[in-house]
Design a protein around this motif. Structure first.
Motif, short mmCIF file in Angstrom:
data_model
loop_
_atom_site.label_atom_id
_atom_site.label_comp_id
_atom_site.label_asym_id
_atom_site.label_seq_id
_atom_site.Cartn_x
_atom_site.Cartn_y
_atom_site.Cartn_z
N LEU A 1 36.88 42.73 37.50
CA LEU A 1 37.12 43.92 36.68
C LEU A 1 37.11 45.21 37.48
N LEU A 2 36.73 45.13 38.75
CA LEU A 2 36.82 46.29 39.64
C LEU A 2 38.00 46.17 40.61
N PHE B 1 22.69 40.27 34.37
CA PHE B 1 23.02 39.08 35.16
C PHE B 1 23.65 39.41 36.52
N ILE B 2 23.83 40.70 36.82
CA ILE B 2 24.55 41.10 38.02
C ILE B 2 23.58 41.51 39.13
N ASP B 3 23.80 40.98 40.32
CA ASP B 3 23.10 41.43 41.52
C ASP B 3 23.98 42.53 42.13
N PHE B 4 23.64 43.77 41.88
CA PHE B 4 24.53 44.87 42.27
C PHE B 4 24.56 45.08 43.79
N ASP B 5 23.51 44.74 44.48
CA ASP B 5 23.54 44.82 45.95
C ASP B 5 24.55 43.81 46.51
N LEU B 6 24.52 42.60 45.97
CA LEU B 6 25.48 41.58 46.40
C LEU B 6 26.90 41.97 46.00
N LEU B 7 27.05 42.53 44.80
CA LEU B 7 28.37 42.98 44.35
C LEU B 7 28.94 44.02 45.30
N GLN B 8 28.11 44.96 45.73
CA GLN B 8 28.57 45.99 46.66
C GLN B 8 29.03 45.38 47.98
N LYS B 9 28.29 44.41 48.48
CA LYS B 9 28.66 43.74 49.73
C LYS B 9 30.00 43.02 49.59
N GLU B 10 30.18 42.34 48.46
CA GLU B 10 31.42 41.60 48.24
C GLU B 10 32.61 42.56 48.13
N LEU B 11 32.42 43.69 47.46
CA LEU B 11 33.50 44.66 47.31
C LEU B 11 33.88 45.28 48.64
N ARG B 12 32.91 45.48 49.51
CA ARG B 12 33.20 46.06 50.82
C ARG B 12 34.08 45.15 51.67
N LYS B 13 34.01 43.84 51.39
CA LYS B 13 34.87 42.91 52.12
C LYS B 13 36.35 43.16 51.84
N THR B 14 36.63 43.75 50.68
CA THR B 14 38.02 44.04 50.31
C THR B 14 38.40 45.49 50.65
N ASN B 15 37.47 46.21 51.29
CA ASN B 15 37.71 47.62 51.66
C ASN B 15 37.92 48.49 50.44
N GLY C 1 37.95 30.17 19.07
CA GLY C 1 37.76 28.79 19.50
C GLY C 1 36.71 28.72 20.60
N LYS C 2 36.71 27.62 21.33
CA LYS C 2 35.78 27.41 22.43
C LYS C 2 36.57 27.35 23.73
N TYR C 3 36.21 28.21 24.68
CA TYR C 3 36.97 28.27 25.92
C TYR C 3 36.12 28.82 27.06
N LEU C 4 36.69 28.80 28.26
CA LEU C 4 35.97 29.20 29.47
C LEU C 4 36.46 30.58 29.95
N ILE C 5 35.51 31.39 30.40
CA ILE C 5 35.81 32.64 31.11
C ILE C 5 34.99 32.63 32.40
N PRO C 6 35.32 33.47 33.37
CA PRO C 6 34.51 33.52 34.58
C PRO C 6 33.07 33.95 34.28
N ALA C 7 32.14 33.45 35.08
CA ALA C 7 30.75 33.88 34.97
C ALA C 7 30.64 35.36 35.33
N PRO C 8 29.56 36.04 34.92
CA PRO C 8 29.44 37.49 35.14
C PRO C 8 29.64 37.95 36.58
N ALA C 9 29.13 37.21 37.57
CA ALA C 9 29.25 37.65 38.96
C ALA C 9 30.71 37.74 39.38
N PHE C 10 31.51 36.75 39.00
CA PHE C 10 32.94 36.77 39.31
C PHE C 10 33.64 37.87 38.52
N ASN C 11 33.33 37.97 37.25
CA ASN C 11 33.97 38.98 36.40
C ASN C 11 33.69 40.39 36.89
N ALA C 12 32.50 40.63 37.40
CA ALA C 12 32.17 41.96 37.90
C ALA C 12 33.13 42.38 39.01
N GLN C 13 33.42 41.45 39.92
CA GLN C 13 34.37 41.75 40.99
C GLN C 13 35.79 41.88 40.46
#
Length: 258
Positions: A213-214, A244-258, A199-211
């Motif tokens: 799924l880790l 579609f992923i900014d991996f430098d930004l992803l790393q910064k966001e992940l560090r916020k969660t330790n 069907g047709k449905y919504l999933i998180p955008a790649p930037a959110f999903n990257a975080q």
């Protein structure tokens, strides 16, 4: 894979398992040399390992590509076939349930976003062979309305530590008003539209999903450990979304969660 697993298998079994999984994931032909010298007992341990890592279905397409002289016994082959078939049946049912729920929430004018699960499976070459789980649904602004709506359907909704849960046609459905620090309650998130046979449905955008799924498997890793299926999900996600992923930004966001 536990310490006991390592103690009870040989290197050749582990190598054969990796070959099956890699070839199953990437739709490659497995190298027969990894399998020709496996005994019946070796094959038993290989299947057990695939089961424990929740990837028996993912390995199956590679297994049936092996030359006949390198395959396991008919008995074990049928067991593996049965597991793959059962996984496909469960996924077909899960997809039908999600399609029905998505439509019912749409009719109630409630925005719902599918997290993980079926949305992740879409990145696989054979989505129905990914081991299924429950349905995780995120409601950015209509959480209370969603719970009230489900109860109006005559379904009991239970409250847990982090979310509400109900069962719909034997499928466990988790309702989330927030998701860790990624989506505080009442905050909308960027989404992608998926349209396929479900069907047709919504999933998180790649930037959110990257975080997601880790971070999600990281919590499980700290509590009880994780299976290789989580790593397979991450691999398939990257294959489809790395651009579609900014991996430098992803790393910064992940560090916020330790």
């Amino acid at each position: 894979m536990s310490v006991n697993d390592f103690l009870n298998i040989t290197d050749k079994i582990e190598l054969a398992f990796k070959e099956l999984l890699q070839c199953g994931l990437w739709s490659r032909e497995p190298q027969p040399d990894y399998f020709c010298n496996l005994s019946k007992n070796d094959w038993f341990h290989l299947l057990k390992l695939a089961d424990e890592q929740a990837v028996a279905g993912l390995c199956y397409p590679a297994l049936v590509k092996l030359p006949v002289y390198c395959r396991p016994s008919i008995e074990l082959l049928l067991q593996w076939y049965g597991r793959a078939g059962y996984t496909e049946q469960c996924n077909c049912h899960l997809r039908k349930v999600w399609d029905e729920l998505n439509e019912r929430f749409r009719r109630a004018n409630i925005k719902v976003i599918l997290l993980k699960g079926i949305g992740v499976a879409n990145w696989y070459d054979r989505p129905l062979l990914r081991a299924p789980g429950d349905l995780d649904l995120y409601f950015p602004s209509d959480y209370d309305s969603a719970i009230e709506t489900v109860r109006k359907w005559g379904i009991e909704v239970e409250y847990g530590d982090w979310h509400h849960t109900f069962y719909y046609k034997d499928v466990e459905v988790e309702l989330h008003a927030a998701y860790n620090h990624l989506a505080p309650q009442g905050i909308d998130i960027e989404t992608s539209v998926v349209e396929n046979d479900v069907g047709k449905y919504l999933i998180p955008a790649p930037a959110f999903n990257a975080q997601l799924l880790l971070i999600h498997p990281a919590f499980h890793l700290l509590k009880e450990g994780i299976s290789l299926r989580y790593l397979c999900d991450w691999s398939m996600f990257l294959r489809a979304n790395a651009f579609f992923i900014d991996f430098d930004l992803l790393q910064k966001e992940l560090r916020k969660t330790n």
